[in-house]
Design an enzyme around this catalytic site. Structure first.
Site, PDB file in Angstrom:
ATOM      1  N   PHE A   1     128.406  99.853 108.762  1.00  0.00           N
ATOM      2  CA  PHE A   1     127.847  99.036 109.837  1.00  0.00           C
ATOM      3  C   PHE A   1     126.332  98.886 109.641  1.00  0.00           C
ATOM      4  O   PHE A   1     125.628  99.851 109.377  1.00  0.00           O
ATOM      5  CB  PHE A   1     128.126  99.694 111.198  1.00  0.00           C
TER       6      PHE A   1
ATOM      7  N   ASP B   1     132.892  90.088 107.038  1.00  0.00           N
ATOM      8  CA  ASP B   1     133.406  91.462 107.019  1.00  0.00           C
ATOM      9  C   ASP B   1     134.909  91.391 106.698  1.00  0.00           C
ATOM     10  O   ASP B   1     135.288  91.327 105.530  1.00  0.00           O
ATOM     11  CB  ASP B   1     133.101  92.068 108.393  1.00  0.00           C
TER      12      ASP B   1
ATOM     13  N   GLY C   1     124.413  85.899 115.285  1.00  0.00           N
ATOM     14  CA  GLY C   1     123.906  86.664 114.154  1.00  0.00           C
ATOM     15  C   GLY C   1     123.183  85.875 113.078  1.00  0.00           C
ATOM     16  O   GLY C   1     122.252  86.377 112.457  1.00  0.00           O
TER      17      GLY C   1
ATOM     18  N   ARG D   1     118.395  92.645 116.779  1.00  0.00           N
ATOM     19  CA  ARG D   1     118.470  91.428 115.956  1.00  0.00           C
ATOM     20  C   ARG D   1     117.105  91.071 115.373  1.00  0.00           C
ATOM     21  O   ARG D   1     117.002  90.375 114.372  1.00  0.00           O
ATOM     22  CB  ARG D   1     118.962  90.240 116.793  1.00  0.00           C
TER      23      ARG D   1
ATOM     24  N   ASP E   1     123.270  92.658 115.264  1.00  0.00           N
ATOM     25  CA  ASP E   1     122.970  93.428 116.464  1.00  0.00           C
ATOM     26  C   ASP E   1     123.737  94.737 116.587  1.00  0.00           C
ATOM     27  O   ASP E   1     124.739  94.966 115.916  1.00  0.00           O
ATOM     28  CB  ASP E   1     123.319  92.591 117.698  1.00  0.00           C
TER      29      ASP E   1
ATOM     30  N   LYS F   1     131.086  91.885 102.738  1.00  0.00           N
ATOM     31  CA  LYS F   1     131.604  93.226 102.436  1.00  0.00           C
ATOM     32  C   LYS F   1     132.921  93.060 101.697  1.00  0.00           C
ATOM     33  O   LYS F   1     133.978  92.958 102.333  1.00  0.00           O
ATOM     34  CB  LYS F   1     131.839  94.001 103.740  1.00  0.00           C
TER      35      LYS F   1
ATOM     36  N   GLU G   1     126.758  81.779 107.939  1.00  0.00           N
ATOM     37  CA  GLU G   1     127.121  83.033 108.609  1.00  0.00           C
ATOM     38  C   GLU G   1     126.111  84.125 108.252  1.00  0.00           C
ATOM     39  O   GLU G   1     125.452  84.052 107.212  1.00  0.00           O
ATOM     40  CB  GLU G   1     128.510  83.487 108.127  1.00  0.00           C
ATOM     41  N   ASP G   2     126.024  85.136 109.098  1.00  0.00           N
ATOM     42  CA  ASP G   2     125.182  86.295 108.771  1.00  0.00           C
ATOM     43  C   ASP G   2     125.911  87.210 107.803  1.00  0.00           C
ATOM     44  O   ASP G   2     125.358  87.635 106.790  1.00  0.00           O
ATOM     45  CB  ASP G   2     124.772  87.054 110.036  1.00  0.00           C
TER      46      ASP G   2
HETATM   47  P1  5GP Z   1     134.662  89.258 110.432  1.00  0.00           P
HETATM   48  O1  5GP Z   1     135.335  88.225 111.282  1.00  0.00           O
HETATM   49  O2  5GP Z   1     134.390  88.784 109.038  1.00  0.00           O
HETATM   50  O3  5GP Z   1     135.401  90.576 110.469  1.00  0.00           O
HETATM   51  O4  5GP Z   1     133.297  89.582 111.143  1.00  0.00           O
HETATM   52  C1  5GP Z   1     132.258  88.648 111.171  1.00  0.00           C
HETATM   53  C2  5GP Z   1     131.303  88.902 112.312  1.00  0.00           C
HETATM   54  O5  5GP Z   1     131.328  90.260 112.740  1.00  0.00           O
HETATM   55  C3  5GP Z   1     129.888  88.647 111.838  1.00  0.00           C
HETATM   56  O6  5GP Z   1     129.522  87.320 112.072  1.00  0.00           O
HETATM   57  C4  5GP Z   1     129.073  89.617 112.677  1.00  0.00           C
HETATM   58  O7  5GP Z   1     128.736  89.024 113.894  1.00  0.00           O
HETATM   59  C5  5GP Z   1     130.019  90.760 112.921  1.00  0.00           C
HETATM   60  N1  5GP Z   1     129.797  91.850 111.951  1.00  0.00           N
HETATM   61  C6  5GP Z   1     130.513  92.148 110.844  1.00  0.00           C
HETATM   62  N2  5GP Z   1     130.026  93.226 110.204  1.00  0.00           N
HETATM   63  C7  5GP Z   1     128.949  93.628 110.940  1.00  0.00           C
HETATM   64  C8  5GP Z   1     127.991  94.696 110.787  1.00  0.00           C
HETATM   65  O8  5GP Z   1     128.003  95.515 109.858  1.00  0.00           O
HETATM   66  N3  5GP Z   1     127.020  94.744 111.741  1.00  0.00           N
HETATM   67  C9  5GP Z   1     126.934  93.895 112.798  1.00  0.00           C
HETATM   68  N4  5GP Z   1     125.937  94.065 113.653  1.00  0.00           N
HETATM   69  N5  5GP Z   1     127.820  92.877 112.962  1.00  0.00           N
HETATM   70  C10 5GP Z   1     128.809  92.761 112.047  1.00  0.00           C
END
Ligand code: 5GP
Length: 191
Positions: A169, A119, A61, A182, A176, A147, A115-116
């Protein structure tokens, strides 16, 4: 295939995207992304003056954010890549798989993870602790998006981020939907 639609509401026009039966609305334009990336890069340049950080880009991402960010970094630095996966479709699985591990020694290095999006924070919580255990001198996080309402691990609130967004989302700018979308230059939110 995706289909772009321009919808007129009472107050504004909106760029909509229909993709795999889901509907998305443009929420962050390419111009706004560029503005925020430049601001974040300038903050990092100021904070790391006199140091040589090692950037670690988290694939897939973050590839677009990392590429844009690095063009504005004026420090002597290195970049390396890891690949992790925690999402299936539009939901987090709650588990983090390391698909491409770290290939650089981080001992005594100032590490900045790219990081992208943060969440729940589970991915970064696990990875940043691993970097500290490997002997990194410092570990910081830059994420283009985060977020705040979804965050479960307070220790991974990004020090450097572009925008805080609601827990919906999103796709585009590296993010993606089942490995597609992407390449969109703007960010779109599921409606
Ligand atoms: P976390 O571990 O913080 O819950 O999630 C991080 C990863 O989940 C991010 O690097 C990304 O790849 C994916 N992710 C989290 N939120 C989103 C979203 O809204 N859209 C997409 N496409 N990927 C997300």
């Amino acid at each position: 295939m995706w289909r772009f639609l321009i919808i007129e509401f009472q107050t504004h026009f909106s760029l909509m995207l229909e993709y795999e039966g889901l509907c998305f609305e443009e929420s962050i334009s390419a111009a706004k992304i560029e503005q925020e990336v430049t601001r974040v890069a300038n903050e990092i340049n100021a904070d790391y003056a006199g140091r040589e950080p090692l950037f670690v880009c988290v694939l897939n991402g973050a590839f677009m954010y990392a590429s844009d960010l690095m063009k504005h970094i004026s420090l002597p630095c290195e970049i390396t890549f890891v690949r992790m996966k925690s999402y299936e479709g539009t939901e987090t699985t709650g588990k983090v798989n390391m698909l491409i591990p770290l290939q650089v020694d981080v001992k005594d290095r100032d590490v900045i993870v790219i990081e992208d999006i943060v969440d729940t924070g589970i991915t970064m919580h696990a990875f940043m602790n691993e970097l500290r255990e490997m002997g990194a001198k410092s570990v910081a996080l830059t994420s283009f998006l985060y977020k705040p309402e979804s965050l479960r691990y307070e220790d991974v609130k990004p020090q450097y981020y572009g925008l805080a967004i609601p827990p919906a989302f999103i796709i585009g700018y590296g993010l993606d939907l089942n490995e597609k979308a992407r390449n969109l230059a703007s960010i779109y939110t599921k409606v």
